[in-house]
Scaffold this motif. Structure first.
Motif, PDB file in Angstrom:
ATOM      1  N   THR A 665       6.732 -24.878  -1.331  1.00 46.77           N
ATOM      2  CA  THR A 665       6.636 -23.428  -1.248  1.00 46.77           C
ATOM      3  C   THR A 665       5.709 -22.704  -2.323  1.00 46.77           C
ATOM      4  OG1 THR A 665       8.714 -23.034  -2.110  1.00 46.77           O
ATOM      5  CG2 THR A 665       8.368 -22.829   0.144  1.00 46.77           C
ATOM      6  N   PHE A 666       5.312 -21.526  -2.415  1.00 50.79           N
ATOM      7  CA  PHE A 666       4.703 -20.926  -3.454  1.00 50.79           C
ATOM      8  C   PHE A 666       5.477 -19.556  -3.651  1.00 50.79           C
ATOM      9  CE2 PHE A 666       1.703 -18.122  -5.659  1.00 50.79           C
ATOM     10  CZ  PHE A 666       1.414 -18.965  -6.753  1.00 50.79           C
ATOM     11  N   PRO A 667       6.280 -19.088  -4.537  1.00 49.20           N
ATOM     12  CA  PRO A 667       6.511 -19.977  -5.957  1.00 49.20           C
ATOM     13  C   PRO A 667       7.446 -21.243  -5.468  1.00 49.20           C
ATOM     14  CG  PRO A 667       7.193 -17.851  -6.169  1.00 49.20           C
ATOM     15  CD  PRO A 667       6.806 -17.971  -4.978  1.00 49.20           C
ATOM     16  N   THR A 668       7.437 -22.277  -6.458  1.00 50.69           N
ATOM     17  CA  THR A 668       8.035 -23.464  -6.203  1.00 50.69           C
ATOM     18  C   THR A 668       9.439 -23.438  -5.766  1.00 50.69           C
ATOM     19  OG1 THR A 668       8.218 -25.561  -6.936  1.00 50.69           O
ATOM     20  CG2 THR A 668       8.467 -23.994  -8.355  1.00 50.69           C
ATOM     21  N   SER A 669      10.068 -24.353  -4.839  1.00 43.76           N
ATOM     22  CA  SER A 669      11.423 -24.395  -4.827  1.00 43.76           C
ATOM     23  C   SER A 669      11.852 -25.796  -5.163  1.00 43.76           C
ATOM     24  CB  SER A 669      11.597 -24.121  -3.065  1.00 43.76           C
ATOM     25  OG  SER A 669      10.814 -25.266  -2.329  1.00 43.76           O
ATOM     26  N   ARG A 670      11.329 -26.601  -5.787  1.00 45.30           N
ATOM     27  CA  ARG A 670      11.563 -28.009  -6.582  1.00 45.30           C
ATOM     28  C   ARG A 670      12.477 -27.615  -7.841  1.00 45.30           C
ATOM     29  NH1 ARG A 670      10.518 -28.233  -2.182  1.00 45.30           N
ATOM     30  NH2 ARG A 670       9.359 -30.019  -1.101  1.00 45.30           N
ATOM     31  N   SER A 671      13.177 -28.821  -7.960  1.00 44.63           N
ATOM     32  CA  SER A 671      13.892 -28.482  -9.611  1.00 44.63           C
ATOM     33  C   SER A 671      13.142 -28.526 -10.697  1.00 44.63           C
ATOM     34  CB  SER A 671      14.890 -29.830  -9.775  1.00 44.63           C
ATOM     35  OG  SER A 671      14.207 -31.166  -9.734  1.00 44.63           O
ATOM     36  N   SER A 672      13.596 -28.175 -11.929  1.00 42.63           N
ATOM     37  CA  SER A 672      12.858 -28.135 -13.155  1.00 42.63           C
ATOM     38  C   SER A 672      12.449 -29.533 -13.521  1.00 42.63           C
ATOM     39  CB  SER A 672      13.889 -27.231 -13.890  1.00 42.63           C
ATOM     40  OG  SER A 672      14.924 -28.135 -14.138  1.00 42.63           O
ATOM     41  N   ASP A 673      13.119 -30.366 -13.320  1.00 45.08           N
ATOM     42  CA  ASP A 673      12.726 -31.699 -13.711  1.00 45.08           C
ATOM     43  C   ASP A 673      11.413 -32.338 -13.168  1.00 45.08           C
ATOM     44  OD1 ASP A 673      14.879 -31.945 -15.616  1.00 45.08           O
ATOM     45  OD2 ASP A 673      16.015 -33.124 -14.421  1.00 45.08           O
ATOM     46  N   MET A 674      11.535 -31.939 -11.873  1.00 44.78           N
ATOM     47  CA  MET A 674      10.429 -32.193 -10.953  1.00 44.78           C
ATOM     48  C   MET A 674       8.889 -31.464 -11.252  1.00 44.78           C
ATOM     49  SD  MET A 674       9.474 -33.939  -8.083  1.00 44.78           S
ATOM     50  CE  MET A 674      10.880 -34.277  -7.132  1.00 44.78           C
ATOM     51  N   ILE A 675       9.285 -30.204 -11.535  1.00 46.12           N
ATOM     52  CA  ILE A 675       8.295 -29.372 -12.033  1.00 46.12           C
ATOM     53  C   ILE A 675       7.701 -30.073 -13.348  1.00 46.12           C
ATOM     54  CG2 ILE A 675       7.547 -26.848 -12.472  1.00 46.12           C
ATOM     55  CD1 ILE A 675       8.127 -27.542  -9.519  1.00 46.12           C
ATOM     56  N   ARG A 676       8.529 -30.212 -14.182  1.00 48.74           N
ATOM     57  CA  ARG A 676       8.237 -30.643 -15.487  1.00 48.74           C
ATOM     58  C   ARG A 676       7.384 -31.870 -15.434  1.00 48.74           C
ATOM     59  NH1 ARG A 676      12.989 -31.000 -17.589  1.00 48.74           N
ATOM     60  NH2 ARG A 676      12.930 -28.768 -18.392  1.00 48.74           N
ATOM     61  N   MET A 677       7.790 -32.994 -14.265  1.00 50.14           N
ATOM     62  CA  MET A 677       7.013 -34.253 -14.182  1.00 50.14           C
ATOM     63  C   MET A 677       5.720 -33.738 -13.569  1.00 50.14           C
ATOM     64  SD  MET A 677       5.822 -36.205 -11.648  1.00 50.14           S
ATOM     65  CE  MET A 677       7.235 -36.165 -10.260  1.00 50.14           C
ATOM     66  N   ARG A 678       5.505 -32.940 -12.544  1.00 49.84           N
ATOM     67  CA  ARG A 678       4.227 -32.843 -12.114  1.00 49.84           C
ATOM     68  C   ARG A 678       3.324 -31.813 -12.882  1.00 49.84           C
ATOM     69  NH1 ARG A 678       6.738 -30.763  -6.097  1.00 49.84           N
ATOM     70  NH2 ARG A 678       7.041 -32.710  -5.352  1.00 49.84           N
ATOM     71  N   TYR A 679       3.955 -31.046 -13.808  1.00 51.82           N
ATOM     72  CA  TYR A 679       3.239 -30.310 -14.938  1.00 51.82           C
ATOM     73  C   TYR A 679       2.607 -31.336 -15.930  1.00 51.82           C
ATOM     74  CZ  TYR A 679       2.175 -27.072 -18.675  1.00 51.82           C
ATOM     75  OH  TYR A 679       1.442 -26.395 -19.618  1.00 51.82           O
ATOM     76  N   ASP A 680       3.205 -32.221 -16.170  1.00 56.38           N
ATOM     77  CA  ASP A 680       2.877 -33.000 -17.150  1.00 56.38           C
ATOM     78  C   ASP A 680       1.618 -34.185 -16.719  1.00 56.38           C
ATOM     79  OD1 ASP A 680       4.301 -32.320 -19.200  1.00 56.38           O
ATOM     80  OD2 ASP A 680       5.924 -34.015 -18.868  1.00 56.38           O
ATOM     81  N   ARG A 681       1.759 -34.314 -15.248  1.00 58.47           N
ATOM     82  CA  ARG A 681       0.741 -35.153 -14.774  1.00 58.47           C
ATOM     83  C   ARG A 681      -0.443 -34.370 -14.519  1.00 58.47           C
ATOM     84  NH1 ARG A 681       2.459 -36.678  -8.621  1.00 58.47           N
ATOM     85  NH2 ARG A 681       2.047 -34.524  -8.482  1.00 58.47           N
ATOM     86  N   LEU A 682      -0.264 -33.073 -14.144  1.00 57.45           N
ATOM     87  CA  LEU A 682      -1.375 -32.148 -14.132  1.00 57.45           C
ATOM     88  C   LEU A 682      -2.186 -32.061 -15.357  1.00 57.45           C
ATOM     89  CD1 LEU A 682      -2.868 -30.177 -12.003  1.00 57.45           C
ATOM     90  CD2 LEU A 682      -1.542 -28.311 -12.667  1.00 57.45           C
ATOM     91  N   ARG A 683      -1.319 -31.902 -16.650  1.00 57.10           N
ATOM     92  CA  ARG A 683      -1.835 -31.864 -17.887  1.00 57.10           C
ATOM     93  C   ARG A 683      -2.750 -33.170 -18.260  1.00 57.10           C
ATOM     94  NH1 ARG A 683       2.924 -30.993 -21.831  1.00 57.10           N
ATOM     95  NH2 ARG A 683       1.244 -30.937 -23.712  1.00 57.10           N
ATOM     96  N   SER A 684      -2.075 -34.205 -17.768  1.00 59.03           N
ATOM     97  CA  SER A 684      -2.961 -35.368 -18.154  1.00 59.03           C
ATOM     98  C   SER A 684      -4.436 -35.664 -17.288  1.00 59.03           C
ATOM     99  CB  SER A 684      -2.190 -36.519 -17.721  1.00 59.03           C
ATOM    100  OG  SER A 684      -2.089 -36.743 -16.298  1.00 59.03           O
ATOM    101  N   ILE A 685      -4.221 -34.907 -16.017  1.00 56.77           N
ATOM    102  CA  ILE A 685      -5.589 -35.082 -15.093  1.00 56.77           C
ATOM    103  C   ILE A 685      -6.338 -33.931 -15.990  1.00 56.77           C
ATOM    104  CG2 ILE A 685      -6.619 -34.613 -12.942  1.00 56.77           C
ATOM    105  CD1 ILE A 685      -3.882 -35.744 -11.724  1.00 56.77           C
ATOM    106  N   ALA A 686      -5.972 -32.737 -16.085  1.00 52.16           N
ATOM    107  CA  ALA A 686      -6.698 -31.760 -16.537  1.00 52.16           C
ATOM    108  C   ALA A 686      -7.391 -32.025 -17.885  1.00 52.16           C
ATOM    109  CB  ALA A 686      -5.884 -30.371 -16.801  1.00 52.16           C
ATOM    110  N   GLY A 687      -6.644 -32.742 -18.842  1.00 49.78           N
ATOM    111  CA  GLY A 687      -7.073 -33.215 -19.773  1.00 49.78           C
ATOM    112  C   GLY A 687      -8.466 -34.191 -19.755  1.00 49.78           C
ATOM    113  N   LYS A 688      -8.503 -34.927 -18.763  1.00 47.17           N
ATOM    114  CA  LYS A 688      -9.567 -35.892 -18.176  1.00 47.17           C
ATOM    115  C   LYS A 688     -10.745 -34.972 -17.844  1.00 47.17           C
ATOM    116  CE  LYS A 688      -6.640 -39.726 -17.197  1.00 47.17           C
ATOM    117  NZ  LYS A 688      -6.135 -40.613 -15.907  1.00 47.17           N
ATOM    118  N   VAL A 689     -10.459 -33.987 -17.135  1.00 47.79           N
ATOM    119  CA  VAL A 689     -11.433 -33.127 -16.537  1.00 47.79           C
ATOM    120  C   VAL A 689     -11.984 -32.453 -17.622  1.00 47.79           C
ATOM    121  CG1 VAL A 689     -12.007 -31.003 -15.136  1.00 47.79           C
ATOM    122  CG2 VAL A 689     -10.495 -32.976 -14.387  1.00 47.79           C
TER     123      VAL A 689
END
Length: 774
Positions: A665-689
């Protein structure tokens, strides 16, 4: 022929339904209703009764009619104390489901305990006449009621009974035998209907200035801004730079409004007196039906509006009598824009709001919604899975909804609809849904109509006057991956009225002229589209029967702008596929230069010499080559409309966590650990871009720095080279220069060196601005 990607079960299948289109022998039905299979129905029109005998103690009668055919039973409404009632109610029984040979029409008296028998009329199905449109409707007749023994009873009933098809005028409003399994209050929810989207306008408010504002604190400079709202839409200007009682803004605010205009435009001038504290200095209400409509870019007249201040006295609003402040506005309804409510990739209508600006239609689109097979059970009833499916199709302002087939996993609708086409580069959307509002026990307030699947067909991919009959897989993306929910069988025909007119459309702008004369920003369009979707879904959900909000939002792709890792990957690989042709050409040319195939390289040398010696042949040769490629590819042209490609969508290979993120959902309904993992993954992909974008910027800056003297030695070398090259080119024929460059590029490998060339080395040494970034 194009081979569909992905598993075979997700592929489009060509079908051969028994429809009238293309048939040599055509009856009256198939001429106008030829994209669907004929379905036979027994129609019973109960018109009225007269002289019914009294049955209760008072001598009155509360009559209603019961129509019985085998296991199916349909009822009219009952009247209180009326011996001459009028119903005018039509019942339709599918011939496929008829298991009896006798039709029984019974008049009964409504009673508290047991309903009394008044009389009946019996029909043998073999004796019932057939009717085929455009024959006039069958005239109803008076029938004398009989008692249970078959003897004449008191009272008469006016009826019309005939065999017909789904092309009958009575079909859409008839009570269908399917309705026998749903409550009487839900019968309206299973009928087929046509809906029209409300006419949408952009409302432009140019806030110019205000005069004679009276702030409560006269010792400070006011920070005035104007807040505007239209229904649920809110917008505001910036605080005026001139901090006086006569502030100026000259800002545009945009809203979406729908006819009929129910909500007025409300503007309030407010003073920012402190953090999160605003004081209302005045308010004006502008009814939209009084607002000027403009159809081009010519400015409308400005007007002064009084700003009225309201004070609250003992809980009641009272208008404060005072010297009136004023606000200067330019308000208009924009008729020259197309109000976008669909995703721009799947637009079905691109006409401006004002009908005066519409052009003539270029063709007709006909859609036959035939059937659905293999649908997944959407709910459980009495211990078994079941589905109550209906189709919704949207093209232009016209929405259609088929009737609901109750309690079946293999539906047969066989309904045909028609639309006018104004632009061939548009898309019709067909969605299949499960009706969640048929049974009282389903908590009608909380239940929703579930998505089964959606099909999009781009009209420009259809050949004119050809009937396309295909079975489309209904593919839906779930948290667990892509899932096939069944198949829907459609017949589509696009008929072009004037071929020249249609071809000329390809040279005209896609959107109305106002979008190019006064363009709206991407952020504005996205916000206005969201408002337009809310208005359309609210209006259609108020129709009877309602087209539910969740259905409208699904058809209009309300969530198409949300972030999705899967969709981002799909778009990246789309770009690589597009660039694949250039990469393949580069590899081929590299093979030519390296003499991998000496014969081919020699032929290229000959062609190169001819084109250099006769440069006037370059353009004709290029266009001839392109035309030959097009003619050659004609053999492999697609023979069917394109459909969802699961491999291109990266739906069949998406990671479960990526899908879970997409459905979050928006805003998110997932746990903080899950959000942290997704945020880190997004950072790595965004870093390549970020790195790729930086590399592209570096190459561009190096080109820019050739002449910028950022590196004085490098620029000195380039300027010197350019000066010498200019002198050489002035005295050397151009064809000789091109020949020498070409021969140098195509030289044999034995004349090549392994390390990079001097120009390449020089370019790589040029400075960029990357070393000035923190």
């Amino acid at each position: 022929m194009h081979k569909p990607e992905g598993p075979a079960e997700f592929a489009l299948k060509e079908t051969s339904p028994n429809i009238g289109a293309g048939a040599v022998m055509r009856d009256k039905l198939s001429c106008t209703y030829d994209l669907v299979e004929q379905m036979q129905y027994l129609y019973v029109r109960v018109v009225k009764a007269k002289e019914l005998p009294g049955k209760d103690v008072t001598g009155g009668v509360d009559p209603y009619v019961e129509v019985k055919l085998g296991n199916y039973k349909g009822l009219t409404k009952h009247f209180e104390k009326k011996s001459n009632p009028q119903w005018n109610h039509v019942f339709a029984f599918s011939k496929e489901r008829i298991k009896d040979s006798i039709l029984e029409v019974v008049v009964k008296d409504k009673d508290v305990a047991v309903d009394d028998f008044v009389g009946r009329v019996m029909f043998d199905l073999k004796e019932i006449p057939k009717r085929v449109p455009p024959d006039s409707p069958l005239a109803p007749q008076w029938y004398r009621l009989e008692d249970r023994r078959g003897e004449k009873a008191k009272g008469e009933l006016m009826l019309a009974v005939w065999m017909g098809t789904q092309a009958d005028e009575a079909f859409p409003d008839a009570w269908h035998s399917d309705a026998a399994t749903v409550g009487p209050e839900a019968v309206a929810n299973i009928r087929s209907k046509v809906y029209l989207s409300p006419k949408l306008w952009y409302v432009r408010v140019n806030v110019i200035e205000a005069q004679d504002l009276i702030p409560s604190d006269k010792t400070r400079y006011p920070e005035v801004f104007v807040k505007a709202n239209l229904g649920n839409q809110f917008s505001r200007t910036r605080a005026s730079q001139s901090k006086t009682i006569n502030p100026m803004w000259n800002e545009d605010l945009m809203f979406v409004a729908a006819e009929p205009f129910e909500e007025p435009l409300v503007l309030t001038a407010e003073d920012r007196v402190g953090p999160n504290k605003d004081e209302i200095l005045g308010r004006c209400v502008i009814p939209l039906h009084n607002v000027q409509r403009r159809f081009d870019h010519k400015p409308v007249n400005t007007r002064w509006f009084n700003l009225e201040k309201h004070v609250v006295v003992e809980g009641e609003k009272k208008k404060e009598a005072k010297f009136s402040s004023r606000i200067h506005l330019r308000v208009c309804l924009e008729g020259g824009y197309h109000v976008l409510d669909e995703s721009t990739q799947y637009s079905s209508d691109l006409r401006p709001t004002a009908k005066q600006l519409w052009k003539a239609s270029i063709g007709i689109l006909e859609l036959g919604i035939i059937s659905a097979q293999g649908l997944m059970p959407m709910k459980t009833r009495e211990g078994r899975g079941t589905t109550n499916a209906y189709c919704v199709a949207k093209y232009g302002q016209k929405w259609i909804r088929t009737r609901t087939i109750v309690d079946s996993l293999a539906q047969r609708w066989n309904e045909q609809y028609i639309w006018e086409v104004f632009d061939p580069c548009t898309v019709i959307t067909v969605g299949v849904h499960d009706n969640g509002h048929l049974h009282v026990g389903e908590k009608s307030g909380a239940s929703k109509d579930s998505r089964i699947g959606k099909v999009r067909i781009r009209l420009s991919t259809l050949e004119a006057d050809r009937v396309y009959t295909h079975s489309y897989p209904l593919l839906v993306l779930h948290n667990s991956g892509v899932k096939k929910m069944g198949e829907v069988q459609l017949a589509v025909r696009f008929t072009s009225l004037f071929v020249i007119h249609m071809l000329s459309m390809y040279t005209q702008p896609l959107l109305p002229k106002m979008h190019y004369i006064h363009p709206l920003s991407v952020i504005q369009l996205d916000s206005l589209r969201h408002q337009a979707i809310q208005i359309v879904s609210m209006r259609l959900s108020r129709a009877e029967p309602p087209l539910r909000k969740e259905v409208v939002e699904y058809m209009l792709d309300v969530d198409s702008h949300m972030w999705s890792m899967r969709r981002s990957k799909a778009n990246f690989f789309r770009i690589t596929i597009v660039l694949g042709g250039l990469i393949a050409f580069g590899r081929w040319f590299d093979q030519i230069c390296n003499w991998k195939n000496p014969l081919t390289t020699i032929l290229i040398h000959i062609l190169f010499i001819i084109l250099v010696l006769y440069p006037e042949l370059i353009l004709p040769t290029t266009f001839l080559y392109l035309s030959l490629i097009g003619i050659w590819n004609f053999r492999w042209r697609p023979r069917h409309p394109p459909h969802m490609d699961t491999r291109l969508s990266h739906a069949d290979a998406a990671h479960p966590d990526e899908l879970d993120e997409e459905f979050d959902t928006f805003p998110t309904s997932r746990s903080s650990d899950m959000i942290r993992m997704r945020y880190d993954r997004l950072r790595s992909i965004a870093g390549k871009v970020q790195t790729v974008v930086g590399d592209l910027a570096t190459q561009g800056e190096r080109f820019h720095n050739l002449l910028s003297w950022r590196d004085t030695r490098a620029t000195t070398l380039f300027v010197t080279f350019c000066f010498i090259a200019a002198l050489v080119l002035y005295v050397t024929p151009f064809q000789v220069v091109i020949l020498l460059i070409g021969f140098y590029v195509l030289r044999h490998p034995r004349f090549r060196q392994k390390h990079p060339s001097a120009p390449f080395n020089y370019f790589k040494r040029l400075p960029a601005r990357v070393d000035t970034i923190l």
